[in-house]
Design a protein around this motif. Structure first.
Motif, short mmCIF file in Angstrom:
data_model
loop_
_atom_site.label_atom_id
_atom_site.label_comp_id
_atom_site.label_asym_id
_atom_site.label_seq_id
_atom_site.Cartn_x
_atom_site.Cartn_y
_atom_site.Cartn_z
N TYR A 133 14.86 -1.37 11.77
CA TYR A 133 14.98 -0.83 10.41
C TYR A 133 16.45 -0.69 10.03
CZ TYR A 133 10.01 0.34 10.68
OH TYR A 133 8.66 0.28 10.79
N THR A 145 0.88 3.74 18.13
CA THR A 145 0.15 4.20 16.95
C THR A 145 -1.32 3.93 17.17
OG1 THR A 145 0.26 2.10 15.75
CG2 THR A 145 2.16 3.57 15.54
N ILE A 180 10.37 -0.26 18.04
CA ILE A 180 11.12 -0.03 16.81
C ILE A 180 12.52 0.46 17.13
CG2 ILE A 180 9.03 0.49 15.47
CD1 ILE A 180 9.70 3.44 15.72
N GLU A 195 12.18 5.03 6.31
CA GLU A 195 10.89 4.44 6.66
C GLU A 195 10.68 4.43 8.17
OE1 GLU A 195 8.38 0.25 6.11
OE2 GLU A 195 10.42 0.46 5.30
N GLY A 196 11.74 4.11 8.91
CA GLY A 196 11.63 4.11 10.36
C GLY A 196 11.37 5.48 10.93
N GLN A 205 9.63 7.73 9.64
CA GLN A 205 8.27 8.15 9.35
C GLN A 205 7.23 7.49 10.25
OE1 GLN A 205 7.43 7.67 5.18
NE2 GLN A 205 8.90 9.23 4.55
N ILE A 206 7.67 6.71 11.21
CA ILE A 206 6.74 6.12 12.18
C ILE A 206 6.35 7.16 13.23
CG2 ILE A 206 6.40 4.29 13.88
CD1 ILE A 206 6.54 3.29 11.04
N GLY A 226 3.00 7.96 17.37
CA GLY A 226 3.17 7.93 15.94
C GLY A 226 2.61 9.16 15.25
N ARG A 282 4.59 13.34 7.69
CA ARG A 282 5.67 12.36 7.67
C ARG A 282 6.85 12.80 6.80
NH1 ARG A 282 2.10 6.76 7.27
NH2 ARG A 282 2.15 6.28 9.51
#
Length: 580
Positions: free
Chosen positions: A15, A43, A50, A73-74, A76-77, A85, A529
Motif C-alpha cells: 500500500y 482474514t 501486506i 486503507e492498509g 484498515q486490514i 484481520g 476499522r
C-alpha cells in the motif's frame, strides 16, 4: 514449544499513502525507500501478505517534517500488532456477544477459515475486540452535540451493579437520547467525593447536562448538585416504590414463613404423599436415555372409550370416575405444594399475600367439588386449610391494605397517556393522597407505622420525583439500564457456564463488556476499522492496568508460581538491608 503456523499468502499487496500533498503545508511528498510495516494477515476470505510504503514531506520548514504518512486503507486490514484481520475480530466478537458462544465453539466455527487456537481467541476478544468496541463510540461525539441542541442539554442515566465478594462496584453512565456510553468503571467507595470524581469529566464537555436519572444513593444527590448545579436530578420511581415497600415486604416475608409452617403442619403429609398406597412404590418418575422407561398407558379419562361388555359397564364407569377424581385431587395437592414455594419481588409481588389469596382459592374450589362428590383426600385438604388459614386473616387484611396504598401511589405516578400531566399536578395529587392517609383514624399499629413511613420516604425523595413529567425524553425509571445489566449478566453466564466465572468477568472486564455493540456484524466491522491506532493502544493499556489487580487471583499453581517468581525477582533487585 508452540507449533508455528504454516501460512501461504494468496496475494501480496504493498500500500501507498492516499495523500498526494502534505496535510500540514500542502507541499509535495517523497516516497520512502523502505516498508513501514510488512506482515502476513489472516482474514476470513484469504491469507494476505501486506506492507505499506511511507511518504514524507520534502519541506524542511514544514511543521510535519519527519512525520511518516502511511496508507489508511492498509491500516484498515488489521490492527497494529495483530496478524488477524478486522473481519476476524468482528466475527469473534459477534459470535461471543450475539450468539453467546464459548471460546471453543468460536474456534470450531472459524476452523475452516483461519488457523487460530482457543487461547488466542480469548486474547483477541478480551485484549483487542473489547478495547476496539470501547473506542468505537467516540466516533459519534457529534451526536451528543446534536442531542444537546435539540433537547436543551444531555440527559444521563447512571446506576451500579451490586458488588460481589467485597470487590469494587461497577457503575455505568449512559446518555439516554442517543444511547451512547459516557463512562463505565468501578468505584471502591460510595460517598460524595467518589461520585464527584466519577461525574466530574462530564462537566468538562462542551454540552451541558439537562437532567440526571439515578437512584437516591447516599452521597449521590450531593455529588450531582455539586458537579451539575443547573441540572434536574430525577430519582427512579422503581427504586422509590421499592423503598416505600420495604417494611411491608419484610412483614410479608415473616407472614409467609408463618403461613407455610401452619399449612405444612395441617396438610404437609397429605401434599407430600399426594396419594397413599398400601404397597411401597418406587420413587422413579420419568426416565429417558439409552434405556428409557416404557410409555405408560393413557388414563381412562384420556384414552378412547372401548365398547364395554354389558355386565361390566357399571364397573368400568365406576373405575373411570375414580381415576378422574384421583387425577383432579392430585393436581390440587401439587398446586398447594407449589404455593408454599412462592418468592416475593417487591414492591408489588408479595409472596405472603399471594399465597394466602390463592390458598383461599383452593379452599373455595375444594368446597365446590365436595358438594358434588365426596373424596377423602380432598376433604382432608379442605379441612386442613380451613384450620390453618383463619388465624392469619387479620394480618393478611393489614398487609393487603398496605399493598393497596402502594398501588394507589403507583397509579398517581403513572398517569394515563391520554391526559398530559405536569410535575406540579402529580406532586399535588401525591401530597393530597399522603395527607389523606395521615388523617385516617383508628389504624392498627402496623398500618399507622407504615403510613408514616410512606410520608417520610416520600418527603426525602420529593425534590427529585417529578422532573420526568416536565422533560419529555426523561423516563420515570432506570429500568432500561438495569435491564442492560441483567442482559450482560445472562450473556456472560451463558458463555462462561458458571456464576463464579460470570462474577470474575464482571470484576475484570465488566466495564468493557457493558459497551453496546453495533446492531449488525457488517456495521460492527465498519466501526472497528475506523478506530485510530493511538486510541486502541491507550484503551488496551487501560485494560491491562485494570487487570493487574488480578494477577494473583488465580487457582492455577503454574500461573501463581510464575507470578511469585516475578515478585521474587523484583524484590531481590532491591538494595539489601539488615534482616533485623
Amino acid at each position: 514449544m508452540r507449533t508455528p503456523k504454516v501460512l501461504y499468502p494468496n496475494e501480496r499487496i504493498i500500500y501507498k499513502p492516499e495523500l498526494s500533498a502534505c496535510p500540514y503545508c500542502g507541499g509535495s511528498l517523497v516516497m520512502g525507500d523502505y516498508l513501514a510495516w510488512d506482515k502476513t494477515v489472516q482474514t476470513l476470505d484469504a491469507v494476505l501478505s501486506i506492507a505499506s510504503r511511507p511518504a514524507f514531506c520534502a519541506d524542511h520548514l514544514c511543521s510535519g517534517y519527519g512525520t511518516r504518512l502511511v496508507s489508511a486503507e492498509g491500516q484498515q486490514i488489521a490492527p497494529r500488532g495483530s496478524t488477524y484481520g478486522y473481519d476476524v475480530l468482528a466475527r469473534i466478537g459477534w459470535l461471543r456477544q450475539e450468539r453467546r458462544d464459548a471460546y471453543a465453539e468460536i474456534g470450531a466455527e472459524l476452523a475452516g477459515q483461519v488457523q487460530i487456537s482457543e487461547s488466542h481467541i480469548r486474547y483477541l476478544y478480551q485484549q483487542v475486540y473489547l478495547p476496539l468496541l470501547a473506542c468505537h463510540e467516540r466516533q459519534y461525539v457529534a451526536c451528543l452535540t446534536q442531542a444537546a441542541r435539540q433537547h436543551g442539554g444531555l440527559i444521563i442515566s447512571l446506576d451500579g451493579l451490586a458488588p460481589e465478594g467485597g470487590e469494587p462496584q461497577l457503575w455505568f453512565i449512559r446518555e439516554l437520547t442517543t444511547g451512547l456510553t459516557l463512562r463505565s468503571g468501578w468505584l471502591s467507595r460510595f460517598d460524595q467525593i467518589t461520585f464527584e470524581a466519577f461525574l466530574e469529566p462530564l462537566s468538562e464537555m462542551a454540552c451541558s447536562i439537562l437532567a440526571v436519572l439515578s437512584d437516591k444513593q447516599k452521597g449521590l444527590p450531593q455529588a450531582v448538585a455539586a458537579v451539575f448545579p443547573e441540572a434536574c436530578h430525577h430519582f427512579c420511581h422503581a427504586h422509590y416504590l421499592k423503598n416505600l415497600a420495604d417494611p411491608l415486604a419484610k412483614a410479608d416475608s415473616a407472614f409467609n414463613v408463618e403461613l407455610r409452617k401452619a399449612v405444612r403442619a395441617a396438610v404437609g403429609l397429605l401434599i407430600r404423599a399426594e396419594k397413599t398406597s398400601p404397597t411401597p412404590q418406587p420413587a422413579v418418575l420419568t426416565v429417558t436415555g439409552l434405556l428409557p422407561d416404557p410409555v405408560p398407558p393413557l388414563s381412562d379419562s384420556h384414552s378412547p372409550m372401548t365398547e364395554p361388555v354389558a355386565g361390566d359397564e357399571a364397573h368400568a364407569l365406576h373405575a373411570s370416575d375414580n381415576a378422574v377424581a384421583n387425577a383432579v385431587v392430585t393436581q390440587l395437592l401439587r398446586h398447594t405444594r407449589y404455593l408454599l414455594t412462592l418468592k416475593g419481588r417487591p414492591p408489588f409481588r408479595l409472596a405472603g399475600i399471594e399465597a394466602y389469596q390463592r390458598l383461599q382459592g383452593v379452599v373455595a374450589l375444594s368446597q365446590e367439588l365436595l358438594a358434588h362428590r365426596h373424596d377423602h383426600r380432598l376433604t382432608c385438604l379442605c379441612s386442613g386449610l380451613q384450620t390453618a388459614l383463619p388465624p392469619f386473616a387479620p394480618e393478611y387484611h393489614e398487609l393487603q391494605q398496605g399493598e393497596t396504598w402502594l398501588r394507589d401511589i403507583d397509579r398517581i405516578l403513572e398517569p394515563a397517556d391520554a391526559s398530559p400531566t405536569t410535575g406540579q399536578q402529580v406532586a399535588r395529587q401525591l401530597r393530597t393522597y399522603l395527607d389523606g392517609l395521615l388523617a385516617l383514624p383508628e389504624l392498627s399499629p402496623r398500618l399507622d407505622a407504615f403510613r408514616h413511613h410512606l410520608d417520610k420516604v416520600s418527603s426525602s425523595y420529593w425534590p427529585g420525583l417529578f422532573h420526568c413529567y416536565d422533560i419529555d425524553p426523561l423516563p420515570r425509571t432506570n429500568n432500561d439500564l438495569e435491564s442492560h445489566f441483567r442482559d450482560t449478566q445472562r450473556r456472560l453466564l451463558r458463555t462462561t457456564g458458571q456464576k463464579g466465572q460470570t462474577r470474575r468477568a464482571l470484576q475484570r472486564i465488566g466495564a468493557w463488556e457493558l459497551m453496546p455493540r453495533p446492531p449488525t456484524e457488517t456495521r460492527c466491522l465498519a466501526a472497528l476499522r475506523q478506530v485510530p491506532t493511538d486510541q486502541l493502544a491507550a484503551e488496551q493499556a487501560r485494560l491491562r492496568q485494570h487487570q493487574e489487580r488480578f494477577r494473583l487471583h488465580t487457582r492455577s499453581v503454574r500461573r501463581l508460581n510464575a507470578q511469585f517468581d516475578k515478585l521474587r525477582e523484583q524484590w531481590l533487585a532491591l538494595a539489601a538491608t539488615s534482616a533485623g
